[in-house]
Design a protein around this motif. Structure first.
Motif, PDB file in Angstrom:
ATOM      1  N   GLY A 224      37.007  35.213  41.620  1.00  0.00           N
ATOM      2  CA  GLY A 224      36.676  35.977  42.825  1.00  0.00           C
ATOM      3  C   GLY A 224      36.093  37.326  42.468  1.00  0.00           C
ATOM      4  N   GLY A 225      35.763  38.084  43.493  1.00  0.00           N
ATOM      5  CA  GLY A 225      35.154  39.387  43.282  1.00  0.00           C
ATOM      6  C   GLY A 225      36.129  40.380  42.669  1.00  0.00           C
ATOM      7  N   GLY A 226      35.599  41.473  42.148  1.00  0.00           N
ATOM      8  CA  GLY A 226      36.436  42.507  41.554  1.00  0.00           C
ATOM      9  C   GLY A 226      35.565  43.596  40.975  1.00  0.00           C
ATOM     10  N   SER A 227      36.223  44.579  40.383  1.00  0.00           N
ATOM     11  CA  SER A 227      35.462  45.668  39.786  1.00  0.00           C
ATOM     12  C   SER A 227      34.792  45.168  38.507  1.00  0.00           C
ATOM     13  N   LEU A 228      33.917  45.991  37.990  1.00  0.00           N
ATOM     14  CA  LEU A 228      33.241  45.650  36.748  1.00  0.00           C
ATOM     15  C   LEU A 228      34.261  45.366  35.645  1.00  0.00           C
ATOM     16  N   GLU A 229      35.280  46.167  35.601  1.00  0.00           N
ATOM     17  CA  GLU A 229      36.309  45.975  34.578  1.00  0.00           C
ATOM     18  C   GLU A 229      37.057  44.668  34.803  1.00  0.00           C
ATOM     19  N   ASP A 230      37.289  44.352  36.086  1.00  0.00           N
ATOM     20  CA  ASP A 230      38.018  43.119  36.396  1.00  0.00           C
ATOM     21  C   ASP A 230      37.245  41.894  35.903  1.00  0.00           C
ATOM     22  N   LEU A 231      35.943  41.978  36.030  1.00  0.00           N
ATOM     23  CA  LEU A 231      35.112  40.823  35.666  1.00  0.00           C
ATOM     24  C   LEU A 231      34.739  40.835  34.183  1.00  0.00           C
ATOM     25  N   TRP A 232      35.293  41.782  33.455  1.00  0.00           N
ATOM     26  CA  TRP A 232      34.798  42.042  32.100  1.00  0.00           C
ATOM     27  C   TRP A 232      34.945  40.833  31.168  1.00  0.00           C
ATOM     28  N   SER A 233      35.936  39.992  31.382  1.00  0.00           N
ATOM     29  CA  SER A 233      36.128  38.811  30.528  1.00  0.00           C
ATOM     30  C   SER A 233      34.882  37.940  30.525  1.00  0.00           C
ATOM     31  N   PHE A 234      34.174  37.920  31.637  1.00  0.00           N
ATOM     32  CA  PHE A 234      33.022  37.020  31.762  1.00  0.00           C
ATOM     33  C   PHE A 234      31.763  37.620  31.151  1.00  0.00           C
ATOM     34  N   ASN A 235      31.919  38.861  30.616  1.00  0.00           N
ATOM     35  CA  ASN A 235      30.851  39.448  29.810  1.00  0.00           C
ATOM     36  C   ASN A 235      31.136  39.293  28.324  1.00  0.00           C
ATOM     37  N   ASP A 236      32.280  38.674  28.029  1.00  0.00           N
ATOM     38  CA  ASP A 236      32.678  38.556  26.625  1.00  0.00           C
ATOM     39  C   ASP A 236      31.693  37.655  25.868  1.00  0.00           C
TER      40      ASP A 236
END
Lengths: 549, 106
Positions: A224-236
């Motif tokens: 789901g949505g979230g802050s940039l930091e919340d989504l950070w795993s998907f930038n790994d």
């Protein structure tokens, strides 16, 4: 504060003081405790400086600094491996940790427990740099994108097993096309999130198709949505690489419409929301059923129509077929009609040919070769008679002409010419008889004169006058004193014979000594006569005119 | 090399003669394995041909039979669809060990 203090009060002595006396270790330990108590948990902002990656031990040593100060920093190995965001040289970060001292060298430092970029800008910079690096590797190339299956049998979902996201996906799948869904449970944020998502994507791909767990035909990675930091795993980076490597078509649905993470670039299809992913992954069953029903109906109808058309075609063809009697009647009638006219027509035809034949035979008779032969023979006979008559008339005329000419012909003129010729011949013979001796005598005396002259001018005549001719061994005349060398044998020719001699002196003043010998006569030759010629040249008489006589 | 080509050709001609030969029953063995969209696409082709009507009688019967079989197959696939939700169970080292039903409160 009284630990490690040993001082006592001695009145009257020079060392009277109430100041505590520390040992180095004691003070260092006290400082350590003081600092750790006072700064046991601090949040510190600064710029990463002197960062060179983890040490071989796995721990990290670097410094944090601002404009005027610098603080040594340590990240222990265990903490470092869990960090979402690793330190980066020059990166503005906010860290949490505790201050401690390092008593061995009088240093203090911060032991970092968490680290995060200071502000969204810093985070975005990291993201952009990583995106560029992975793009350069070709991980986001369009050519790598796979097509989603039209109707997947098994759908793999990588997400949290609880919460709105999986619920939304399942709802939408149920609405469109109820399917077999396999959820690989992962944490979608937090320290272990990236590793779990990576393992899930690779895990689905590693499933053998025939195993107890069915292998999905398509994978949805959702959050789901979230802050940039919340989504950070998907930038790994590991997550992105796993998504790019996935052999199973992969759909990303992370965050909301406006959120982009790096997995979106690597996925075969990016959907703005989890619900959107469910819509892209399966078709609507009702639509398919309608389409199938429509096709089925058309299928039956088309076949029926085809049969009906064939039947109709056949029927009309059958109708078009007439009875055999009808088919035969008209031709039969025509046959009868024609047969009746046949005999008459035949007779007419024969008659016509007969007429033509008789006309032709008449023409043929006219052209018969016998007839022509007869005519030619008669013409020949007539011509023969005519020829006889003409010949007789001609010969008669020629005989008459001949007689007339023959009468005029006589030998008299011929005889006259013969007599005249004979007279001239006798005359000429007489003249010849007179002239011949005279001519012979004249020629004889001329010859004699010449002969005398020749004798007087020949080399022998010259020798008789007292000259000598000198010859070399080859009996060639010697014309120059230069041609004689000392001791050269010579032959001297005189009028009455030859004398052999030897040259005593050289050219010029040479003398000739010789002995007389009875040389053969008639040695002469061309050389001698030339010598004679030269000798005569000295004489005043004209030689050439003499010879010309 | 050339042998490869010839065997390939042979298999090709064999394949094409199979689809042309119209004994119905033997032709339809492959249908059970066809994915939905392939079966649907083939059914569409057959319907289009029948509707055009330029098929010989023998062949029209054959492809009609096949069309019916395709339709039945697609219907079965649609009917079979039911939501089944499972969760992967993981071993301690994170490997998939099996599945268990997942109950998502709705």
């Amino acid at each position: 504060m009284s630990d490690g203090v040993t001082g006592q009060n001695f009145a009257g002595e020079g060392f009277v003081t109430n100041l505590q006396e520390w040992t180095v270790s004691g003070l260092s330990g006290a400082l350590k405790r003081t600092l750790e108590d006072a700064f046991g948990h601090v949040r510190l902002k600064g710029e990463v400086s002197g960062y060179r990656g983890p040490h071989s031990s796995g721990h990290c040593y670097f410094a944090l600094k601002d404009e005027s100060a610098k603080l040594e920093a340590v990240i222990w190995k265990g903490v470092f491996s869990r960090l979402k965001i690793k330190p980066q040289e020059g990166l503005e970060v906010v860290v949490t940790g505790r201050i401690t001292t390092f008593p061995g060298s009088s240093k203090y430092q911060i032991i970092i427990e968490t680290i995060e970029p200071a502000g969204v800008g810093a985070l975005m910079a990291i993201l952009e740099e990583r995106r560029r690096k992975l793009a350069a590797e070709g991980l986001f190339d369009e050519a790598r994108k796979q097509l989603l299956p039209f109707l997947p049998t098994v759908i793999g979902v990588v997400t949290s097993p609880t919460g709105a996201v999986i619920r939304d996906i399942l709802h939408r799948l149920e609405d469109r096309f109820p399917s077999h869904v396999l959820v690989w449970p992962v944490r979608v944020q937090g320290e272990t999130s990236a590793a779990e998502v990576t393992a899930a994507i690779r895990g689905f791909n590693a499933l053998p198709g025939a195993g107890a767990i069915p292998r999905p035909d398509v994978i949805i990675v959702a959050r789901g949505g979230g802050s940039l930091e919340d989504l950070w795993s998907f930038n790994d980076e590991a997550v992105v690489r796993a998504a790019a490597d996935s052999d199973i078509p992969l759909v990303s649905a992370v965050g909301h419409e406006t959120d982009w993470t790096l997995i979106d670039y690597a996925a075969d299809l990016r959907c703005p929301t989890p619900t959107g992913a469910a819509e892209k992954v399966v078709p609507v069953r009702r639509d398919l059923a309608l389409r199938l029903a429509d096709l089925g109906r058309r299928h039956g109808e088309a076949m029926a129509r085809l049969g009906e058309r064939r039947r109709t075609g056949l029927r009309s063809l059958v109708r078009a077929l007439r009875r055999p009697e009808d088919l035969v009647a008209a031709p039969r009638q025509r046959l009868d009609l024609v047969a009746g006219k046949l005999a008459h027509g035949l007779a007419i035809n024969a008659r016509r040919h007969e007429i033509a034949l008789s006309a032709l035979s008449r023409r043929l008779a006219r052209l018969s070769p016998h007839l022509q032969l007869e005519q030619s023979r008669a013409r020949l006979a007539r011509a023969g008679q005519q020829l006889d008559r003409c010949f007789a008339a001609n010969s008669h005329r020629y005989a008459r002409d001949f007689m007339r000419v023959a009468g005029r012909l006589s030998p008299h003129s011929l005889r006259l010419r013969v007599a005249r010729g004979r007279e001239r011949l006798v005359l000429a013979g007489d003249r010849l008889g007179h002239m011949a001796p005279e001519i012979v005598a004249r020629r004889g005396s001329a010859l004699e004169r010449v002969w005398k002259l020749i004798e007087s001018l020949g080399h022998k005549g010259v020798l008789a006058r007292g000259y000598a001719l000198v010859l070399d061994e080859g009996r060639q005349p010697i014309r120059s004193a230069g041609a004689v060398s000392v001791g050269m044998p010579l032959t001297i020719m005189l009028s009455d014979g030859d004398v052999d001699a030897v040259a005593v002196g050289g050219a010029g003043g040479g003398k000739v000594s010789g002995e007389k010998a009875a040389g053969g006569q008639g040695s002469g030759g061309r050389g001698v006569s030339r010598k004679a010629g030269e000798a005569v040249k000295t004489a005043p008489s004209n030689q050439s005119s003499l010879f010309d006589i | 090399m050339s042998q490869d080509v010839s065997t390939k050709d042979a298999s090709l001609t064999k394949g094409s003669s199979l689809t042309k030969g119209s004994s119905g029953a033997t032709d339809q063995a492959d249908i059970a394995a066809l994915p939905f969209e392939r079966a649907l696409a083939e059914l569409e082709q057959i319907v289009a041909r029948l509707e055009r009507g330029d098929v010989a009688l023998e062949e029209s019967l054959a492809i009609y039979e096949r069309g019916e079989a395709l339709k039945a197959h697609c219907e079965a696939l649609l009917k079979r669809a039911e939501q089944r939700i499972e969760k992967i169970t993981l071993s301690s080292d994170g490997r998939a060990t099996g599945t268990e039903p997942l109950d998502v409160e709705t």
